[in-house]
Structures are given as C-alpha cells and as structure tokens.
Design a protein around this motif. Structure first.
Motif, PDB file in Angstrom:
ATOM      1  N   SER A  20       7.976   6.267  -3.216  1.00 31.99           N
ATOM      2  CA  SER A  20       6.829   6.997  -3.750  1.00 31.99           C
ATOM      3  C   SER A  20       7.204   7.568  -5.118  1.00 31.99           C
ATOM      4  O   SER A  20       8.272   8.170  -5.258  1.00 31.99           O
ATOM      5  N   SER A  44      -1.131   6.694   4.003  1.00 27.31           N
ATOM      6  CA  SER A  44      -0.373   6.040   2.932  1.00 27.31           C
ATOM      7  C   SER A  44      -1.277   5.710   1.758  1.00 27.31           C
ATOM      8  O   SER A  44      -0.888   5.897   0.596  1.00 27.31           O
ATOM      9  N   ARG A  45      -2.500   5.246   2.042  1.00 23.50           N
ATOM     10  CA  ARG A  45      -3.468   4.970   0.963  1.00 23.50           C
ATOM     11  C   ARG A  45      -3.750   6.239   0.171  1.00 23.50           C
ATOM     12  O   ARG A  45      -3.759   6.235  -1.059  1.00 23.50           O
ATOM     13  N   MET A  48      -0.489   7.271  -1.856  1.00 22.91           N
ATOM     14  CA  MET A  48      -0.200   6.412  -3.006  1.00 22.91           C
ATOM     15  C   MET A  48      -1.273   6.542  -4.085  1.00 22.91           C
ATOM     16  O   MET A  48      -0.970   6.478  -5.285  1.00 22.91           O
ATOM     17  N   ALA A  51      -0.401   9.806  -5.785  1.00 19.96           N
ATOM     18  CA  ALA A  51       0.810   9.604  -6.585  1.00 19.96           C
ATOM     19  C   ALA A  51       0.476   8.848  -7.869  1.00 19.96           C
ATOM     20  O   ALA A  51       0.924   9.225  -8.963  1.00 19.96           O
ATOM     21  N   SER A  52      -0.306   7.789  -7.757  1.00 18.41           N
ATOM     22  CA  SER A  52      -0.675   7.007  -8.933  1.00 18.41           C
ATOM     23  C   SER A  52      -1.514   7.842  -9.900  1.00 18.41           C
ATOM     24  O   SER A  52      -1.334   7.760 -11.123  1.00 18.41           O
ATOM     25  N   ALA A  66       3.399   2.369  -6.983  1.00 19.72           N
ATOM     26  CA  ALA A  66       2.643   2.966  -5.878  1.00 19.72           C
ATOM     27  C   ALA A  66       1.747   1.904  -5.241  1.00 19.72           C
ATOM     28  O   ALA A  66       1.636   1.819  -4.018  1.00 19.72           O
ATOM     29  N   THR A  69       3.930  -0.372  -3.209  1.00 17.80           N
ATOM     30  CA  THR A  69       4.319   0.292  -1.971  1.00 17.80           C
ATOM     31  C   THR A  69       3.204   0.191  -0.950  1.00 17.80           C
ATOM     32  O   THR A  69       3.434  -0.167   0.215  1.00 17.80           O
ATOM     33  N   LEU A  70       1.987   0.489  -1.365  1.00 18.47           N
ATOM     34  CA  LEU A  70       0.858   0.424  -0.453  1.00 18.47           C
ATOM     35  C   LEU A  70       0.654  -0.995   0.063  1.00 18.47           C
ATOM     36  O   LEU A  70       0.438  -1.203   1.262  1.00 18.47           O
TER      37      LEU A  70
END
Length: 93
Positions: A20, A44-45, A48, A51-52, A66, A69-70
């Motif tokens: 992340s 998680s969606r 991320m 985070a983005s 990100a 990762t997702l």
C-alpha cells in the motif's frame, strides 16, 4: 509518503504480502481480524482508492501501484467462493 506492506492469510492457508502506498490500510484493517472474502475485497477497494487519492493530492497523479495491488487482490479472491482473509501483520517502509 509512508508505505506499508501488509500480510494476509487466504482461506486456503497461503500467505501473501500486499503493498500500500499509504498508511490508510492500518485505518481500514485490523491485524488478526478475519474478514469474509467479499468484505476483504470491498475494503481493499476502498483502501487502495483512498491511497491513490492521497498520492494524487500530493504528486498530481494517481498511484499505479495501488491499482496493481487491487488487481492482485481481486485476482486472488476470485478463486474463493467463501472463507475468510486475515490480515496478519503490517510493516511500514
């Protein structure tokens, strides 16, 4: 920005290290807590995306890591119809 790697254990017992670009995952997930697979993917969606957004606010562009990762989480989760995912640890980088 502070980065975090977090470890998850999937329903089949396998572990995965996940990246992340933000500490937001420490706000969204609790270490040691099991999450049903669909809930883990939804969280998680959310994590991320946040985070983005933080990367974009700071640097002017969204975070491709990100998104990657997702995508990896969604691909792995697609193999399970039920079960739980447990976040086992966080490591700040």
């Amino acid at each position: 920005m502070p980065e975090v790697e977090f470890d998850v254990r999937w329903p089949d017992g396998r572990s995965q290290s996940v990246y992340s670009p933000s500490l937001v995952v420490e706000e969204v997930f609790t270490a040691g807590h099991p999450y049903p697979v669909p809930e883990f993917v939804a969280l998680s969606r959310q994590a991320m995306a946040t985070a983005s957004d933080r990367v974009q606010a700071r640097w002017g562009f969204p975070c491709s890591r990100a998104a990657a990762t997702l995508a990896a989480i969604e691909e792995r989760a697609a193999g399970f119809t039920d079960g739980e995912v447990t976040v086992t640890a966080f490591r700040r980088r």
